[in-house]
Design a protein around this motif. Sequence first.
Motif, PDB file in Angstrom:
ATOM      1  N   MET A  60     -12.942   7.514   3.651  1.00 46.88           N
ATOM      2  CA  MET A  60     -12.750   6.178   4.222  1.00 46.88           C
ATOM      3  C   MET A  60     -11.716   6.207   5.341  1.00 46.88           C
ATOM      4  O   MET A  60     -10.886   7.121   5.407  1.00 46.88           O
ATOM      5  CB  MET A  60     -12.224   5.214   3.143  1.00 46.88           C
ATOM      6  N   PRO A  61     -11.711   5.196   6.208  1.00 45.33           N
ATOM      7  CA  PRO A  61     -10.574   5.010   7.120  1.00 45.33           C
ATOM      8  C   PRO A  61      -9.291   4.885   6.295  1.00 45.33           C
ATOM      9  O   PRO A  61      -9.300   4.299   5.204  1.00 45.33           O
ATOM     10  CB  PRO A  61     -10.907   3.700   7.840  1.00 45.33           C
ATOM     11  N   ALA A  62      -8.199   5.458   6.792  1.00 46.27           N
ATOM     12  CA  ALA A  62      -6.964   5.549   6.004  1.00 46.27           C
ATOM     13  C   ALA A  62      -6.484   4.193   5.488  1.00 46.27           C
ATOM     14  O   ALA A  62      -6.118   4.054   4.322  1.00 46.27           O
ATOM     15  CB  ALA A  62      -5.872   6.209   6.838  1.00 46.27           C
ATOM     16  N   GLY A  63      -6.487   3.181   6.371  1.00 46.67           N
ATOM     17  CA  GLY A  63      -6.004   1.866   5.965  1.00 46.67           C
ATOM     18  C   GLY A  63      -6.839   1.267   4.848  1.00 46.67           C
ATOM     19  O   GLY A  63      -6.307   0.702   3.887  1.00 46.67           O
ATOM     20  N   LYS A  64      -8.162   1.379   4.969  1.00 47.52           N
ATOM     21  CA  LYS A  64      -9.064   0.849   3.950  1.00 47.52           C
ATOM     22  C   LYS A  64      -8.877   1.590   2.636  1.00 47.52           C
ATOM     23  O   LYS A  64      -8.875   0.971   1.553  1.00 47.52           O
ATOM     24  CB  LYS A  64     -10.510   0.963   4.411  1.00 47.52           C
ATOM     25  N   ALA A  65      -8.696   2.914   2.707  1.00 43.87           N
ATOM     26  CA  ALA A  65      -8.511   3.708   1.496  1.00 43.87           C
ATOM     27  C   ALA A  65      -7.242   3.302   0.756  1.00 43.87           C
ATOM     28  O   ALA A  65      -7.246   3.143  -0.474  1.00 43.87           O
ATOM     29  CB  ALA A  65      -8.473   5.195   1.847  1.00 43.87           C
ATOM     30  N   ARG A  66      -6.156   3.130   1.501  1.00 47.66           N
ATOM     31  CA  ARG A  66      -4.891   2.743   0.873  1.00 47.66           C
ATOM     32  C   ARG A  66      -4.991   1.360   0.238  1.00 47.66           C
ATOM     33  O   ARG A  66      -4.492   1.128  -0.861  1.00 47.66           O
ATOM     34  CB  ARG A  66      -3.752   2.787   1.897  1.00 47.66           C
ATOM     35  N   ARG A  67      -5.653   0.422   0.936  1.00 50.33           N
ATOM     36  CA  ARG A  67      -5.791  -0.924   0.401  1.00 50.33           C
ATOM     37  C   ARG A  67      -6.643  -0.933  -0.869  1.00 50.33           C
ATOM     38  O   ARG A  67      -6.282  -1.562  -1.872  1.00 50.33           O
ATOM     39  CB  ARG A  67      -6.418  -1.835   1.459  1.00 50.33           C
ATOM     40  N   THR A 115      -4.759   0.746  -3.748  1.00 48.29           N
ATOM     41  CA  THR A 115      -3.682  -0.120  -4.231  1.00 48.29           C
ATOM     42  C   THR A 115      -4.244  -1.257  -5.088  1.00 48.29           C
ATOM     43  O   THR A 115      -3.688  -1.588  -6.148  1.00 48.29           O
ATOM     44  CB  THR A 115      -2.882  -0.703  -3.056  1.00 48.29           C
ATOM     45  N   ASP A 116      -5.349  -1.849  -4.658  1.00 48.49           N
ATOM     46  CA  ASP A 116      -5.968  -2.921  -5.439  1.00 48.49           C
ATOM     47  C   ASP A 116      -6.442  -2.402  -6.798  1.00 48.49           C
ATOM     48  O   ASP A 116      -6.352  -3.113  -7.808  1.00 48.49           O
ATOM     49  CB  ASP A 116      -7.137  -3.527  -4.671  1.00 48.49           C
ATOM     50  N   THR A 118       0.791  -1.232   0.000  1.00 49.24           N
ATOM     51  CA  THR A 118       0.000   0.000   0.000  1.00 49.24           C
ATOM     52  C   THR A 118       0.823   1.281   0.000  1.00 49.24           C
ATOM     53  O   THR A 118       0.264   2.380  -0.002  1.00 49.24           O
ATOM     54  CB  THR A 118      -0.966   0.022   1.203  1.00 49.24           C
ATOM     55  N   GLY A 119       2.138   1.173  -0.022  1.00 47.94           N
ATOM     56  CA  GLY A 119       2.973   2.371  -0.096  1.00 47.94           C
ATOM     57  C   GLY A 119       2.673   3.218  -1.315  1.00 47.94           C
ATOM     58  O   GLY A 119       2.739   4.451  -1.263  1.00 47.94           O
ATOM     59  N   VAL A 120       2.308   2.584  -2.428  1.00 45.44           N
ATOM     60  CA  VAL A 120       2.001   3.332  -3.650  1.00 45.44           C
ATOM     61  C   VAL A 120       0.793   4.233  -3.444  1.00 45.44           C
ATOM     62  O   VAL A 120       0.787   5.394  -3.877  1.00 45.44           O
ATOM     63  CB  VAL A 120       1.796   2.365  -4.848  1.00 45.44           C
ATOM     64  N   ALA A 121      -0.242   3.737  -2.770  1.00 42.11           N
ATOM     65  CA  ALA A 121      -1.426   4.541  -2.496  1.00 42.11           C
ATOM     66  C   ALA A 121      -1.125   5.625  -1.469  1.00 42.11           C
ATOM     67  O   ALA A 121      -1.620   6.752  -1.569  1.00 42.11           O
ATOM     68  CB  ALA A 121      -2.573   3.656  -2.017  1.00 42.11           C
ATOM     69  N   HIS A 122      -0.311   5.278  -0.467  1.00 40.92           N
ATOM     70  CA  HIS A 122       0.100   6.268   0.534  1.00 40.92           C
ATOM     71  C   HIS A 122       0.772   7.454  -0.144  1.00 40.92           C
ATOM     72  O   HIS A 122       0.466   8.618   0.162  1.00 40.92           O
ATOM     73  CB  HIS A 122       1.052   5.620   1.536  1.00 40.92           C
ATOM     74  N   LEU A 123       1.684   7.189  -1.065  1.00 44.30           N
ATOM     75  CA  LEU A 123       2.392   8.257  -1.765  1.00 44.30           C
ATOM     76  C   LEU A 123       1.436   9.104  -2.599  1.00 44.30           C
ATOM     77  O   LEU A 123       1.504  10.332  -2.586  1.00 44.30           O
ATOM     78  CB  LEU A 123       3.473   7.661  -2.664  1.00 44.30           C
ATOM     79  N   ALA A 124       0.552   8.432  -3.345  1.00 41.55           N
ATOM     80  CA  ALA A 124      -0.387   9.158  -4.204  1.00 41.55           C
ATOM     81  C   ALA A 124      -1.272  10.085  -3.379  1.00 41.55           C
ATOM     82  O   ALA A 124      -1.527  11.234  -3.768  1.00 41.55           O
ATOM     83  CB  ALA A 124      -1.232   8.170  -4.998  1.00 41.55           C
TER      84      ALA A 124
END
Length: 223
Positions: free
Chosen positions: A188-195, A198-199, A134-140
């Motif tokens: 969304m909750p941050a973790g759910k948004a990143r996941r 990323t998917d 999920t680092g890619v989504a975190h960066l975006a």
Amino acid sequence: MSSLYLASRMTVAPALRAIWRPTVEGRSNVPRTGGVLIASNHLSFVDSVVIPMVAPRKVFFLAKAEYFTGTGVRGAISRAWFNSMGMIPVERDDSRAAADSLETALTVLRAGKAFGIYPEGTRSRDGRLYRGHTGVAHLAMQAGVPVVPVGLHGTPDVQPIGSNRPRLAKVTVRFGEPLTFGSSYKAMPAGKARRQATDEIMAAIAGLSGQQLAGCYNERPAS
């Protein structure tokens, strides 16, 4: 841009394109200005050469620090080559390597530059597409930049695993349409948004690469 990069762009890149004659699709999908993530499948060491070679703008990638620390003529050539290709040295075995890599990437993106990333984390050794970290989504989301998915074909044939000499092979690079993650993800909750983001990125990469999905993470081989 550095003089080394311009020299590489004007001489090395055309020479490599003339040798490999890669098929490139969707170059217009890469924004010419502003921060952007170039998120690709990862099949070979040469992926980080092929993408900058055909992209319409300079793309920065992380590279192992040892490529920049060699001595003598060979070390100097290695440093000049990796610097000219937009590579940024990173200590992979340091306990803070992952956090430092994200900070480096954010710095590049916030400066309005293009940063290349492999969401799988390490190259696929069996040709399948692995689950994205999920680092890619975190960066975006942190940098507020679009993600351009990329599908690579044929790069393992250029430099097969275990080989240190490139070969002639058919290579295809497909740049997909940019993906953005706006208000619906912020709610969304941050973790759910990143996941979820990323998917979505990995689904776009799969559509471009045509790879079989592994359905799990790609663990780095034990050294």
